[in-house]
Design a protein around this motif. Sequence first.
Motif, PDB file in Angstrom:
ATOM      1  N   LYS A 104       0.832  -1.209   0.000  1.00  0.00           N
ATOM      2  CA  LYS A 104       0.000   0.000   0.000  1.00  0.00           C
ATOM      3  C   LYS A 104       0.867   1.259   0.000  1.00  0.00           C
ATOM      4  CE  LYS A 104      -3.454   2.344   2.928  1.00  0.00           C
ATOM      5  NZ  LYS A 104      -4.341   2.756   1.818  1.00  0.00           N
ATOM      6  N   ALA A 105       1.887   1.275   0.860  1.00  0.00           N
ATOM      7  CA  ALA A 105       2.754   2.450   0.971  1.00  0.00           C
ATOM      8  C   ALA A 105       3.535   2.694  -0.309  1.00  0.00           C
ATOM      9  CB  ALA A 105       3.715   2.285   2.148  1.00  0.00           C
ATOM     10  N   GLY A 106       3.926   1.616  -0.989  1.00  0.00           N
ATOM     11  CA  GLY A 106       4.715   1.743  -2.210  1.00  0.00           C
ATOM     12  C   GLY A 106       3.900   1.828  -3.466  1.00  0.00           C
ATOM     13  N   GLN A 107       2.566   1.808  -3.337  1.00  0.00           N
ATOM     14  CA  GLN A 107       1.672   1.850  -4.495  1.00  0.00           C
ATOM     15  C   GLN A 107       2.122   0.834  -5.553  1.00  0.00           C
ATOM     16  OE1 GLN A 107       1.925   6.042  -5.484  1.00  0.00           O
ATOM     17  NE2 GLN A 107       0.260   6.559  -4.098  1.00  0.00           N
ATOM     18  N   PHE A 108       2.116  -0.428  -5.132  1.00  0.00           N
ATOM     19  CA  PHE A 108       2.682  -1.526  -5.923  1.00  0.00           C
ATOM     20  C   PHE A 108       2.070  -1.614  -7.317  1.00  0.00           C
ATOM     21  CE2 PHE A 108       2.758  -5.954  -7.318  1.00  0.00           C
ATOM     22  CZ  PHE A 108       4.106  -6.236  -7.212  1.00  0.00           C
ATOM     23  N   GLN A 109       2.942  -1.719  -8.326  1.00  0.00           N
ATOM     24  CA  GLN A 109       2.527  -1.973  -9.707  1.00  0.00           C
ATOM     25  C   GLN A 109       3.466  -3.020 -10.301  1.00  0.00           C
ATOM     26  OE1 GLN A 109       1.868   1.622 -12.142  1.00  0.00           O
ATOM     27  NE2 GLN A 109       1.985   2.824 -10.253  1.00  0.00           N
ATOM     28  N   PHE A 110       2.903  -4.060 -10.908  1.00  0.00           N
ATOM     29  CA  PHE A 110       3.719  -5.150 -11.432  1.00  0.00           C
ATOM     30  C   PHE A 110       4.757  -4.658 -12.441  1.00  0.00           C
ATOM     31  CE2 PHE A 110       0.578  -8.176  -9.756  1.00  0.00           C
ATOM     32  CZ  PHE A 110       1.434  -9.169  -9.304  1.00  0.00           C
ATOM     33  N   ARG A 111       4.366  -3.747 -13.299  1.00  0.00           N
ATOM     34  CA  ARG A 111       5.286  -3.328 -14.364  1.00  0.00           C
ATOM     35  C   ARG A 111       6.439  -2.464 -13.843  1.00  0.00           C
ATOM     36  NH1 ARG A 111       3.921   1.828 -16.118  1.00  0.00           N
ATOM     37  NH2 ARG A 111       1.958   2.648 -15.277  1.00  0.00           N
ATOM     38  N   LYS A 112       6.339  -2.009 -12.593  1.00  0.00           N
ATOM     39  CA  LYS A 112       7.414  -1.198 -12.015  1.00  0.00           C
ATOM     40  C   LYS A 112       8.012  -1.862 -10.772  1.00  0.00           C
ATOM     41  CE  LYS A 112       5.439   3.208 -13.541  1.00  0.00           C
ATOM     42  NZ  LYS A 112       4.954   4.540 -13.099  1.00  0.00           N
ATOM     43  N   ALA A 113       7.871  -3.182 -10.690  1.00  0.00           N
ATOM     44  CA  ALA A 113       8.247  -3.885  -9.456  1.00  0.00           C
ATOM     45  C   ALA A 113       9.563  -4.649  -9.596  1.00  0.00           C
ATOM     46  CB  ALA A 113       7.120  -4.829  -9.044  1.00  0.00           C
ATOM     47  N   THR A 114      10.551  -4.035 -10.225  1.00  0.00           N
ATOM     48  CA  THR A 114      11.844  -4.708 -10.436  1.00  0.00           C
ATOM     49  C   THR A 114      12.463  -5.135  -9.113  1.00  0.00           C
ATOM     50  OG1 THR A 114      12.211  -3.353 -12.402  1.00  0.00           O
ATOM     51  CG2 THR A 114      14.132  -4.480 -11.458  1.00  0.00           C
ATOM     52  N   GLU A 115      12.478  -4.225  -8.146  1.00  0.00           N
ATOM     53  CA  GLU A 115      13.089  -4.525  -6.844  1.00  0.00           C
ATOM     54  C   GLU A 115      12.359  -5.676  -6.148  1.00  0.00           C
ATOM     55  OE1 GLU A 115      12.208  -1.534  -7.864  1.00  0.00           O
ATOM     56  OE2 GLU A 115      14.040  -0.303  -7.881  1.00  0.00           O
ATOM     57  N   PHE A 116      11.050  -5.687  -6.285  1.00  0.00           N
ATOM     58  CA  PHE A 116      10.252  -6.759  -5.678  1.00  0.00           C
ATOM     59  C   PHE A 116      10.678  -8.116  -6.219  1.00  0.00           C
ATOM     60  CE2 PHE A 116       6.736  -9.737  -5.764  1.00  0.00           C
ATOM     61  CZ  PHE A 116       6.191  -9.642  -4.496  1.00  0.00           C
ATOM     62  N   PHE A 117      10.750  -8.237  -7.526  1.00  0.00           N
ATOM     63  CA  PHE A 117      11.054  -9.535  -8.137  1.00  0.00           C
ATOM     64  C   PHE A 117      12.502  -9.963  -7.901  1.00  0.00           C
ATOM     65  CE2 PHE A 117       7.359  -8.181 -10.734  1.00  0.00           C
ATOM     66  CZ  PHE A 117       6.511  -9.223 -10.380  1.00  0.00           C
ATOM     67  N   LEU A 118      13.435  -9.015  -7.920  1.00  0.00           N
ATOM     68  CA  LEU A 118      14.832  -9.359  -7.629  1.00  0.00           C
ATOM     69  C   LEU A 118      14.972  -9.871  -6.195  1.00  0.00           C
ATOM     70  CD1 LEU A 118      16.760  -6.418  -9.346  1.00  0.00           C
ATOM     71  CD2 LEU A 118      16.666  -8.814 -10.084  1.00  0.00           C
ATOM     72  N   ALA A 119      14.363  -9.160  -5.255  1.00  0.00           N
ATOM     73  CA  ALA A 119      14.425  -9.594  -3.859  1.00  0.00           C
ATOM     74  C   ALA A 119      13.718 -10.930  -3.667  1.00  0.00           C
ATOM     75  CB  ALA A 119      13.799  -8.526  -2.953  1.00  0.00           C
ATOM     76  N   ALA A 157      10.282  -9.214   0.046  1.00  0.00           N
ATOM     77  CA  ALA A 157      10.269  -8.656  -1.309  1.00  0.00           C
ATOM     78  C   ALA A 157       9.426  -7.390  -1.367  1.00  0.00           C
ATOM     79  CB  ALA A 157       9.730  -9.695  -2.294  1.00  0.00           C
ATOM     80  N   SER A 158       8.342  -7.350  -0.597  1.00  0.00           N
ATOM     81  CA  SER A 158       7.483  -6.159  -0.565  1.00  0.00           C
ATOM     82  C   SER A 158       8.214  -4.979   0.067  1.00  0.00           C
ATOM     83  CB  SER A 158       6.202  -6.454   0.220  1.00  0.00           C
ATOM     84  OG  SER A 158       5.475  -7.502  -0.385  1.00  0.00           O
ATOM     85  N   ALA A 159       9.035  -5.253   1.092  1.00  0.00           N
ATOM     86  CA  ALA A 159       9.855  -4.195   1.684  1.00  0.00           C
ATOM     87  C   ALA A 159      10.876  -3.687   0.675  1.00  0.00           C
ATOM     88  CB  ALA A 159      10.553  -4.716   2.940  1.00  0.00           C
ATOM     89  N   ALA A 160      11.495  -4.612  -0.066  1.00  0.00           N
ATOM     90  CA  ALA A 160      12.478  -4.217  -1.075  1.00  0.00           C
ATOM     91  C   ALA A 160      11.837  -3.404  -2.195  1.00  0.00           C
ATOM     92  CB  ALA A 160      13.153  -5.460  -1.652  1.00  0.00           C
ATOM     93  N   ASN A 161      10.571  -3.677  -2.467  1.00  0.00           N
ATOM     94  CA  ASN A 161       9.867  -2.950  -3.522  1.00  0.00           C
ATOM     95  C   ASN A 161       9.814  -1.448  -3.252  1.00  0.00           C
ATOM     96  OD1 ASN A 161       7.976  -2.937  -5.924  1.00  0.00           O
ATOM     97  ND2 ASN A 161       6.632  -2.078  -4.378  1.00  0.00           N
ATOM     98  N   LEU A 162       9.864  -1.067  -1.975  1.00  0.00           N
ATOM     99  CA  LEU A 162       9.814   0.352  -1.607  1.00  0.00           C
ATOM    100  C   LEU A 162      11.054   1.115  -2.058  1.00  0.00           C
ATOM    101  CD1 LEU A 162       8.344   0.030   2.004  1.00  0.00           C
ATOM    102  CD2 LEU A 162       7.147   0.766  -0.063  1.00  0.00           C
ATOM    103  N   LEU A 163      12.120   0.393  -2.399  1.00  0.00           N
ATOM    104  CA  LEU A 163      13.336   1.057  -2.875  1.00  0.00           C
ATOM    105  C   LEU A 163      13.099   1.768  -4.197  1.00  0.00           C
ATOM    106  CD1 LEU A 163      15.967  -1.736  -2.094  1.00  0.00           C
ATOM    107  CD2 LEU A 163      15.505   0.326  -0.760  1.00  0.00           C
ATOM    108  N   GLY A 164      12.072   1.332  -4.932  1.00  0.00           N
ATOM    109  CA  GLY A 164      11.750   1.957  -6.211  1.00  0.00           C
ATOM    110  C   GLY A 164      10.822   3.149  -6.091  1.00  0.00           C
ATOM    111  N   ASN A 165      10.438   3.476  -4.850  1.00  0.00           N
ATOM    112  CA  ASN A 165       9.550   4.607  -4.614  1.00  0.00           C
ATOM    113  C   ASN A 165      10.372   5.770  -4.045  1.00  0.00           C
ATOM    114  OD1 ASN A 165       7.747   6.358  -2.976  1.00  0.00           O
ATOM    115  ND2 ASN A 165       6.154   4.961  -3.681  1.00  0.00           N
ATOM    116  N   LYS A 166      10.392   6.891  -4.742  1.00  0.00           N
ATOM    117  CA  LYS A 166      11.249   8.013  -4.332  1.00  0.00           C
ATOM    118  C   LYS A 166      10.925   8.503  -2.929  1.00  0.00           C
ATOM    119  CE  LYS A 166      12.250   9.751  -8.973  1.00  0.00           C
ATOM    120  NZ  LYS A 166      12.135  10.901  -9.909  1.00  0.00           N
TER     121      LYS A 166
END
Length: 227
Positions: A104-119, A157-166
């Motif tokens: 929710k905090a990172g406004q998750f989107q699959f097409r912008k979730a590079t960090e999520f998938f790598l983690a 992985a969801s925590a890592a996904n936040l790295l892509g959010n400025k």
Amino acid sequence: MQLIKKNGLFIFWVILFAHCVFIYYGKTEYRHITKLLLIPLLFTYLVLNVKKSAFHNSKNIIYAGLIFAFLGDLMLIYTGKWFFMAGMVAFMLTHICYTLFFLKAGQFQFRKATEFFLAAIVVTLLAMQLLQFLKPYLGDLLIPVKIYMAAICIMTASAANLLGNKLMKVIATTFFLPGAALFVLSDSVLALNQFIYKDPFLDIVVMLSYGYAQCLLVQGFTRYLKI
């Protein structure tokens, strides 16, 4: 309450170190008390330090996660397979709550979730190695442990996904990702000690890494809920 609001984290670490001392000296009755003080203290610190009139949904998700963590701590005080299972379910619900918050905090989107998938790839590979090592000792707990591992991998992985959010990158780097990684470490050592080693020193490792993880996550939640 002002004492907890201003010095709650310091008090938390004092209690956590006291808890580890009780583990070392085998003071079971005291270690149970100190363990059950940890999450309520972080919960109170968080409530006292966030905005009262904002982020209602996020706060409810976080509060639920901490309540489940407290129930997990309570269940793991007792010995036996069913208490271990109950504790595992409680902590799995904690990870689900934290995952929902991170997404929710990172406004998750699959097409912008590079960090999520790598983690996700990294933690899944590590989990598979650990599972392969534990498999001969798990018996009928194999499937529940697999499900739990999936939950904590997704949370990390969801925590890592936040790295892509400025807006979230600094908080994620400082608090959320290290907290999630320490949770993985704590649970991994707990599993090894529960099923194989039975070493009291590893109980200390578990509690220090678990306590540090929850402390970092609560600091991150506090920073976010003050934005």
